[in-house]
Every structure is written in C-alpha cells, then in structure tokens.
Design an enzyme around this catalytic site. Structure first.
Site, PDB file in Angstrom:
ATOM      1  N   SER A  60       0.841  -1.195   0.000  1.00 33.77           N
ATOM      2  CA  SER A  60       0.000   0.000   0.000  1.00 33.77           C
ATOM      3  C   SER A  60       0.882   1.253   0.000  1.00 33.77           C
ATOM      4  O   SER A  60       1.674   1.455  -0.924  1.00 33.77           O
ATOM      5  CB  SER A  60      -0.956  -0.035   1.191  1.00 33.77           C
ATOM      6  OG  SER A  60      -1.973   0.933   1.056  1.00 33.77           O
ATOM      7  N   HIS A  74      -4.935  -5.520  -1.375  1.00 32.18           N
ATOM      8  CA  HIS A  74      -5.800  -5.223  -0.232  1.00 32.18           C
ATOM      9  C   HIS A  74      -6.932  -6.215  -0.083  1.00 32.18           C
ATOM     10  O   HIS A  74      -7.894  -5.958   0.654  1.00 32.18           O
ATOM     11  CB  HIS A  74      -6.378  -3.815  -0.365  1.00 32.18           C
ATOM     12  CG  HIS A  74      -5.376  -2.714  -0.185  1.00 32.18           C
ATOM     13  ND1 HIS A  74      -4.534  -2.318  -1.196  1.00 32.18           N
ATOM     14  CD2 HIS A  74      -5.074  -1.936   0.886  1.00 32.18           C
ATOM     15  CE1 HIS A  74      -3.758  -1.331  -0.757  1.00 32.18           C
ATOM     16  NE2 HIS A  74      -4.070  -1.078   0.497  1.00 32.18           N
ATOM     17  N   GLU A 128      -2.008  -2.559  -8.140  1.00 29.62           N
ATOM     18  CA  GLU A 128      -3.175  -2.901  -7.315  1.00 29.62           C
ATOM     19  C   GLU A 128      -3.672  -1.623  -6.675  1.00 29.62           C
ATOM     20  O   GLU A 128      -2.970  -0.613  -6.652  1.00 29.62           O
ATOM     21  CB  GLU A 128      -2.807  -3.940  -6.254  1.00 29.62           C
ATOM     22  CG  GLU A 128      -1.784  -3.497  -5.214  1.00 29.62           C
ATOM     23  CD  GLU A 128      -2.366  -2.665  -4.081  1.00 29.62           C
ATOM     24  OE1 GLU A 128      -3.562  -2.850  -3.769  1.00 29.62           O
ATOM     25  OE2 GLU A 128      -1.648  -1.824  -3.524  1.00 29.62           O
TER      26      GLU A 128
END
Length: 290
Positions: A99, A258, A193
């Site tokens: 992330s 995630h 992502e």
C-alpha cells in the site's frame, strides 16, 4: 526483526497482534521507540520521528528484517529526507509492506538495489485470517519463497515477458511521477493494485502513468486486487482500456494488495510473466544488492 510505522498510526491491539504472530514463528521482535507514540491525525507521528524510527530500525545490526505494521499515508513525506548512503551501510536486509509502503519499495529498490517484499502487514487482518497469506510471508522471511505466483483473472493481452518485478499501489505510483521515487519500469514487469478508488480515479492514475511514459516502458503488467473500487465489470473495462494496447503482456488475478488473500511478491526479483500458463515464474535470485 523490527516493527515500524512509517505511515499511518497503529494501536496497541494491532501491535500486540502483530508481535504475537511473528513471535509464534520463532522470531525475535523489537518495536521502535515511537511505534506507539502519540498519533498526529492520519500519521503515526511527526515526519522526523517516523523517519528516525525507520532509519534506526534499518541500521540496527540485530535486525534482519524491517516490517511495516500498516500502510495508510505518510511515506512520501519522508522519502526525500532518507539518508540512502547511510542506509546502504547496513547491508542487505528485508523490507516488508504494501500500500503506502510502495514509496519505500521504489526507494529501496532503486537507491539500495535490494529485493523487497510486497506483502501483508501484521497489524491488518488478512495475515491473521488467511492461512495462505501467512504461509507465503513466513516462507519469504525464512528464505523458502514460492517458485511461482498464480494468476487467476483474465488475460488482457497475451504473451510472455521477462524482467525484474516492480510496482505496487497504483495511486502511490501515479503520485510519485516526477519525484525522486518515480517508478522505473524500463524492461520490468509492473505490478499494479489499489483499494477504494472509483473506476474514474483508476482511469486518472493509469492515464497519468501513460502520459508520463511509465506504462509504455514496461516489459509486462500484472494486476493484483482492486478492492472496493466499484463494480468488477467497470473496473475491468478501465484496466483493459488503459493497458491492453501497450504491446506487452497484461494479466490479472494475482492475489496481492488489499484483498482477503495477500501473497508476498519479491519486488526486484527476476521473473517471467507467462499468460498462457496463468502464472509468474520467479527465477533464482542472482544478487541481493547492487
């Protein structure tokens, strides 16, 4: 190994869960001095303190891996203040996170020449709830990583590509264009992502990477999870529209990012994207640093 919070804040519950899991694997875990310091809004603390914690953990000779407890936001605020020559003196170590930690993966890969682990963070639920997620990270930490990674989604553009893996969170990569941690994708397989971004926002980030030439320099693109980003057909339509005409292989369905399953991906490792076999083959690692 050391637990750090270079981005968003972690609480006592998340930190205890992280420590308990890692210690159950036989690892000795230390927390950095300011891991549970007073939060500063959406940050784990002032920039200077988060920078000091990350630097101290990396330079500690007793630490073989630095694990980011969670993402959130904040690593871009400290990236330009990291003392890379000093960090390089610590030698090869592992950096784990995903992330917002994408920024650090880019820095560690390009400035320190290290293979880093894009993987689950121990203050977040998937590492505790999904056995395969935990197994993958455990194997990577103990030096027995998988030889390939599965691709369970559609092929947007068929073919085969070979090159080092790079990338991570799409929004973070797009917002890094023009900075010292801009993504270097030439001849590399780019992982993308994201989470919580509506289709038009995904379009905006992908278009930013296209306009900057980032996507056209890749050897191939592999797509992880796009969690809570809207209806699946709309998300796939955006990805297909923005990626299928690059002239390189593009495949979706890598369980990382995630989602409920977050496999560990060694960024910087040499790999082969094989769309016909729906997999990424990981090649033997030639070196750990440049």
């Amino acid at each position: 190994m050391a637990l750090v919070a270079p981005a968003g804040p972690v609480d006592v519950t998340g930190t205890s869960a992280a420590r308990n899991l890692l210690e159950s694997w036989g690892l000795t875990v230390r927390s950095t001095p300011r891991l549970l310091a007073d939060r500063l809004g959406y940050l784990a603390g002032p920039d200077e303190e988060r920078l000091e914690d990350l630097t101290e953990a990396w330079l500690d000779p007793r630490v073989r891996a630095v694990i980011c407890a969670r993402g959130g936001y904040g690593t871009q605020r400290i990236a330009d203040r990291l003392d890379y020559p000093r960090l390089a003196t610590a030698g090869p170590k592992m950096l784990v996170g995903s992330s917002d930690i994408t920024c650090l993966h880019q820095a560690w890969g390009d400035r320190l020449g290290l293979v880093t682990l894009h993987g689950p963070m121990p203050a977040c639920r998937p590492l505790h709830d999904d056995r395969e997620t935990a197994r993958h990270l455990h194997a990577a930490l103990f030096g027995s990583s998988a030889h390939s990674l599965p691709l369970t989604g559609p092929v947007l553009a068929p073919g085969q590509a070979e090159g080092p893996l790079t990338g991570g969170n799409l929004t973070m990569l797009a917002s890094s264009v023009g900075t010292s941690t801009a993504p270097d994708t030439k001849g590399r397989i780019l992982l993308l992502e994201d989470v919580g971004e509506d289709p038009y926002r995904l379009d905006r980030s992908l278009t930013q990477l296209r306009r900057a030439g980032v996507l056209h320099r890749t050897a191939g693109v592999v797509l992880g999870d796009f969690t809570d980003c809207g209806p699946r057909d709309q998300v796939e339509a955006v990805l297909r529209d923005r990626l299928s005409d690059l002239g390189v292989p593009v495949a979706a369905g890598l369980p990382t990012g995630h989602g409920p399953r977050q496999l560990t991906v060694p960024l910087g490792a040499d790999a082969v994207l094989e769309t016909a076999r729906h997999r990424i083959a990981l090649l033997p690692q030639k070196r750990t640093s440049r």
